[in-house]
Each structure stands twice: as C-alpha cells, then as structure tokens.
Design an enzyme around this catalytic site. Structure first.
Site, PDB file in Angstrom:
ATOM      1  N   TRP A 235      24.237 -91.867 -38.565  1.00 53.40           N
ATOM      2  CA  TRP A 235      25.437 -91.273 -37.974  1.00 53.40           C
ATOM      3  C   TRP A 235      26.385 -90.650 -38.992  1.00 53.40           C
ATOM      4  O   TRP A 235      27.358 -90.018 -38.615  1.00 53.40           O
ATOM      5  CB  TRP A 235      26.199 -92.305 -37.138  1.00 53.40           C
ATOM      6  CG  TRP A 235      26.415 -93.646 -37.767  1.00 53.40           C
ATOM      7  CD1 TRP A 235      25.754 -94.804 -37.463  1.00 53.40           C
ATOM      8  CD2 TRP A 235      27.362 -93.994 -38.789  1.00 53.40           C
ATOM      9  NE1 TRP A 235      26.223 -95.846 -38.237  1.00 53.40           N
ATOM     10  CE2 TRP A 235      27.212 -95.370 -39.054  1.00 53.40           C
ATOM     11  CE3 TRP A 235      28.323 -93.277 -39.505  1.00 53.40           C
ATOM     12  CZ2 TRP A 235      27.979 -96.052 -40.007  1.00 53.40           C
ATOM     13  CZ3 TRP A 235      29.090 -93.940 -40.458  1.00 53.40           C
ATOM     14  CH2 TRP A 235      28.918 -95.312 -40.701  1.00 53.40           C
TER      15      TRP A 235
ATOM     16  N   SER B 172      21.237 -90.865 -34.230  1.00 56.20           N
ATOM     17  CA  SER B 172      22.042 -92.023 -33.850  1.00 56.20           C
ATOM     18  C   SER B 172      22.679 -91.789 -32.490  1.00 56.20           C
ATOM     19  O   SER B 172      23.139 -90.681 -32.187  1.00 56.20           O
ATOM     20  CB  SER B 172      23.131 -92.267 -34.895  1.00 56.20           C
ATOM     21  OG  SER B 172      24.085 -93.190 -34.413  1.00 56.20           O
ATOM     22  N   GLU B 173      22.732 -92.833 -31.693  1.00 56.59           N
ATOM     23  CA  GLU B 173      23.394 -92.718 -30.393  1.00 56.59           C
ATOM     24  C   GLU B 173      24.896 -92.496 -30.535  1.00 56.59           C
ATOM     25  O   GLU B 173      25.559 -92.057 -29.588  1.00 56.59           O
ATOM     26  CB  GLU B 173      23.136 -93.971 -29.549  1.00 56.59           C
ATOM     27  CG  GLU B 173      23.794 -95.237 -30.036  1.00 56.59           C
ATOM     28  CD  GLU B 173      22.953 -95.994 -31.054  1.00 56.59           C
ATOM     29  OE1 GLU B 173      23.221 -97.192 -31.242  1.00 56.59           O
ATOM     30  OE2 GLU B 173      22.033 -95.388 -31.661  1.00 56.59           O
TER      31      GLU B 173
ATOM     32  N   ILE C 283      19.980-101.497 -44.355  1.00 52.78           N
ATOM     33  CA  ILE C 283      18.900-102.389 -44.769  1.00 52.78           C
ATOM     34  C   ILE C 283      18.395-103.192 -43.576  1.00 52.78           C
ATOM     35  O   ILE C 283      17.187-103.370 -43.400  1.00 52.78           O
ATOM     36  CB  ILE C 283      19.375-103.323 -45.899  1.00 52.78           C
ATOM     37  CG1 ILE C 283      19.560-102.525 -47.192  1.00 52.78           C
ATOM     38  CG2 ILE C 283      18.388-104.463 -46.121  1.00 52.78           C
ATOM     39  CD1 ILE C 283      20.117-103.340 -48.338  1.00 52.78           C
ATOM     40  N   ALA C 284      19.312-103.656 -42.741  1.00 50.49           N
ATOM     41  CA  ALA C 284      18.912-104.452 -41.575  1.00 50.49           C
ATOM     42  C   ALA C 284      18.005-103.656 -40.643  1.00 50.49           C
ATOM     43  O   ALA C 284      16.994-104.177 -40.148  1.00 50.49           O
ATOM     44  CB  ALA C 284      20.152-104.935 -40.828  1.00 50.49           C
TER      45      ALA C 284
ATOM     46  N   GLU D  79      15.220 -94.893 -46.503  1.00 52.59           N
ATOM     47  CA  GLU D  79      16.414 -94.666 -47.327  1.00 52.59           C
ATOM     48  C   GLU D  79      17.498 -95.534 -46.718  1.00 52.59           C
ATOM     49  O   GLU D  79      18.005 -95.249 -45.645  1.00 52.59           O
ATOM     50  CB  GLU D  79      16.792 -93.181 -47.325  1.00 52.59           C
ATOM     51  CG  GLU D  79      17.677 -92.800 -48.507  1.00 52.59           C
ATOM     52  CD  GLU D  79      19.159 -92.927 -48.227  1.00 52.59           C
ATOM     53  OE1 GLU D  79      19.635 -94.086 -48.171  1.00 52.59           O
ATOM     54  OE2 GLU D  79      19.826 -91.907 -48.062  1.00 52.59           O
TER      55      GLU D  79
ATOM     56  N   CYS E 246      25.912 -93.072 -48.738  1.00 51.53           N
ATOM     57  CA  CYS E 246      25.171 -94.099 -49.459  1.00 51.53           C
ATOM     58  C   CYS E 246      25.208 -93.905 -50.966  1.00 51.53           C
ATOM     59  O   CYS E 246      24.858 -94.816 -51.714  1.00 51.53           O
ATOM     60  CB  CYS E 246      23.733 -94.155 -48.962  1.00 51.53           C
ATOM     61  SG  CYS E 246      22.926 -92.551 -48.883  1.00 51.53           S
TER      62      CYS E 246
END
EC number: 1.2.1.19
Length: 474
Positions: free
Chosen positions: A148, A174-175, A226-227, A246, A280
């Site tokens: 997002w 992404s929603e 990461i999750a 990524e 990031c």
C-alpha cells in the site's frame, strides 16, 4: 472511479464482500469495492494459465512493444494516475506526479528493452558428439502481491519483468490502496491478449490466500511485511512454488566525524521522511559518531521541525498522512513506547496531529540505544532515531545487529572507510554520501529477513525465468 477487476481480458465487478476504500487525508470513504469471489480468483488464474501457452512463446520484440505501449499510456495519463494515487494514499500530488509516475514509466521502458537482451550463458560441446545450450524460459503463472505504500510503482516493479520474461500475471494490489492498479487494468485490457494480465481486488485472507495457493500458480512475488512473507512462504510450501520476497527494512545511516553535515541533514530530511516515512529504505536509523553527534542532533532537529505536513493537494506540502487509521495507531504506539524510556529525547514531533486524517508529526528521537525497539523494529512512519557511536568496528556491529538487510548508507570523506564498510554491511544496497537513490538498471532487494530476489535490473528479469539445459546428440 475504477472499481472493476480484470479477468481474461474483461472488466467485471467483484462478486465477493464489499470493502471500503478510504482517503487517508480526510478519513472519509472514497467508495466501496466488491472483492473477487473464490470462483473469480480461480477464473483469473486459469485464464493466465491458458494464455501462457501462447504468450510464453511470443518474441521478446512483441512483448517489448506492448510494454512500451503501456508505458506510453501511463505517461499520457500521468495526471489521472497521480490524482488517484494521491487521493487513495495521501501522497502529496506533486510527489506522485513529478517523482513517482516518471519512475514508473521508466521501469516499463527499461524492461521492454531488457526483454530483448536476455540470453543463456553457455553453448558448446561439453561431451563428445553432443551440443549443449542454456535457455532462460518464463516460469508460468505469477501471482503478484503489491503493497500500500507505493501501489502503482510496486505494481510496475512486479508486472514489467514478469511480463517481459514471458510470464502471465495475476496481481492483487493492497485492499487499502487499489485504485491505481484497477485504473491500470482499464488500459491494459486493450493492450495485452486476454489472460496475460489479470487484476484482482480483496483482502489477503479472502483473495490473497486462494490466489497464492492456487495449483496453477508457479511463482509468488510479494512486497510487504515480514509477517505476510512468512505466511505466504508457509502457505505455498506444500506446492513448492518459487517465491520472491521484499519484506521491509530498517536502514542504518552511518555518519562519521568527517561527514558533510549539511549534506547529511538534507539527505535525512528528504529521505527519512519521503512518503511520510512509509518506505522500506527510509533513512530512519541514524548512527552518528561522538564528535559530531550533538551538532547533528541540533541541525537535524531544526530541519525536521521545518517539514510541512498538510493537504496532499497543496504544492508546498512535504508530508501527507499515514495510510490508515490502523497504521497511525501502530506508529503512535511505537513512539509512545520509545518516549516512555528515560533516555529518549524527543527533539521534535512525537505525536499524532489533531484534525481529520491520519497525520503524524515528523519526529526525531535522540539518545536511542542499540537494544531499543525504536532502533530494532521497523516503524514505517515519519520517525527517525539517533544513536551515538565511538568507532568503525562498533558501528559496523550495531548496523548489522538487526533482522533486516535491505538498505544502508555511509557518510564520510574517507574513501577507504567507505569501501571497508560497504564490503561488510549486510544489506542489499549501501549508498555512500547519499541515500534512497534507485535506478531501473540496478537491482533492489534484501538479505536476512528483508527477503530475497531482486526488483529492477537484468537480475530482476532473470528472477522471473527458469534456467534449462538443452542437449542435442549429433
């Protein structure tokens, strides 16, 4: 307002549950969009699988021409895409229009050219009476999951190399920020053969899981947390899919006593807070040598305090809102926990802003220690920490003492030191006396829990191919 999915060359409305899409600058609902149903996810993947039989055999020239057409369409409709991105993400409109859209166009044009340069590395007789050749062929159906923070740019990073290599793609934005991807679908419908590019909408649980776990999907490409990466790797493991990850970062910015402090201040002011710090590679974890630490805190504090937060439509706005109410709460919690530590000094900012929208003040936290959560965990907001260090060995150890490994920077006039640090920093990219600079020709990707695989560059193109050995007896 774009709201339809692209499945097998047709724009169709979702058949699943409706989800609200918000304007983060106001907190208001822009529209509601129906998710793809399980049947529509299956239809999109199977359309891509059917299309692959022909698309995978097209010439690089033919694929390049269509990618160039898509690049031209984005460029011609830059204002439309920028306005949608700004409205849906809260980005300053001038940043979306002048920074991001040109970079997106360039990515498609780069991979259009790169597609025509892809080749194997060996051809010859390695066994008497036999000739060997190396082929780089497309993988097949690729499921792409875009984030997002840069919805259209990350879609471009995924679509361009995958399509250039001859793969067919089903992408789920992404929603939270789907509008530019859905707009792209409206144009792509008339450019690519049916099934080559499919665009879905929905949440991870309802659309992402059935997409990435589909039996016909051979590769999954994710930019996300990461999750989410852990979940997709586990979810796809039974079918042994290729994955391309990524997964974020916590970039160390190492500033030595001999650095140009004015350049450091300008670099961090710009690249620690661009996109409200939702990047990031953001310059968010500063290590300053003890000889210049106090001076840098003072200079940078004043610079960060001067950043203007405001309406995305205001030409003078430098920071827009965070992406969502939930993310605003996450950032607020991280900063409140840091403030509760007795040794943290809030130089400027440190709180969410009053009024409508999901705004958080540009924040500089001095006195952070290596073990602090604010140093060790990705905040993904307009928050920069500062830590003092003694010498090169200490700061190298601290910089590498993290689960992340995406980006880093070193600020020094000592060329030897710059080379020493660059060789030992455990990051996919290290900048020297700058930060945040990306070009289509060079790879972007991480190490450790920041993931694996490369975006952009010829390396990125190769990631969307399989290496095959052909041996002919004669």
């Amino acid at each position: 307002m774009p709201h339809q999915l692209l499945i097998n060359g047709e724009l169709v409305s979702g058949e699943g549950e409706k989800q609200p899409v918000y304007n983060p600058a106001t907190g208001e609902v822009i529209l509601e969009i129906a998710e793809a149903s399980p049947a529509q996810v299956d239809a999109a993947v199977r359309a891509a699988d059917r299309a692959f039989a022909e698309w995978g055999q097209t010439t690089p020239k033919a694929r390049a021409e269509l990618l160039l057409t898509l690049a031209d369409v984005i460029e011609e409709n830059a204002q439309t895409f920028a306005e949608l991105e700004s409205q849906n993400c809260g980005k300053p409109l001038h940043c979306a229009l002048n920074d991001e859209i040109p970079a997106i166009v360039d990515v498609f044009r780069f991979f259009a050219g790169a597609a025509r340069c892809l080749n194997g590395l060996a051809a010859g007789e390695y066994l008497e009476g036999h000739t060997s050749m190396i082929r780089r062929d497309p993988v097949g159906v690729v499921a792409s999951i875009a984030p997002w923070n840069y919805p259209l740019m990350m879609a471009a990073w995924k679509l361009a190399p995958a399509l250039a290599a001859g793969n067919c793609v089903v992408i789920k934005p992404s929603e939270i920020t789907p509008l530019t991807a859905l707009k792209l679908a409206e144009f792509a419908k008339d450019i690519f053969p049916p099934g080559v590019l499919n665009v879905l909408f929905g949440r991870g649980k309802t659309v992402g899981d059935p997409l990435t776990g589909h039996e016909k999907v051979r590769m999954v490409s994710l930019t996300g947390s990461i999750a989410t990466g852990e979940h997709i790797i586990q979810h796809t493991a039974p079918s042994i899919k290729r994955t391309h990850m990524e997964l974020g970062g916590k970039a160390p910015v190492i500033v030595f006593d001999d650095a140009d402090l004015d350049a450091v201040v300008e670099g961090v002011r710009t690249f620690g807070f661009y996109n409200a710090g939702q990047d990031c590679t953001a310059a968010c974890r500063i290590y300053a040598q003890k000889g210049i630490y106090d001076a840098l805190v003072e200079k940078l504090g004043a610079a960060v305090a001067s950043l203007k937060t405001g309406s995305p439509n205001d030409e003078s706005t430098e920071l827009g809102p965070l992406s969502s109410q939930a993310h605003l709460e996450r950032v607020t919690k991280a900063v409140e926990e840091a403030k509760a530590l007795g040794h943290i000094n809030v130089v400027t900012g440190g709180q969410k802003l009053d009024g409508a929208g999901y705004y958080f003040a540009p924040t500089l936290l001095a006195g952070a220690k290596q073990e602090d959560a604010i140093v060790q965990r990705e905040v993904f907001g307009p928050v920069v920490s500062m830590t003092v260090f003694d010498d090169e060995e200490q700061v190298l150890a601290w910089a590498n003492d993290t689960q992340y490994g995406l980006a880093s920077s070193v600020w020094t006039k000592d060329v030897g030191r710059a080379h020493r640090l660059s060789a030992r920093l455990q990051y996919g990219c290290t900048w020297v006396n700058t930060h945040f600079m990306l070009v289509s020709e060079m790879p972007h990707g991480g190490q450790k829990r920041s993931g694996y695989g490369k975006d952009m560059s010829l390396y990125g193109l190769e990631d969307y191919t399989v290496i095959r050995h052909i041996m002919v007896k004669h």
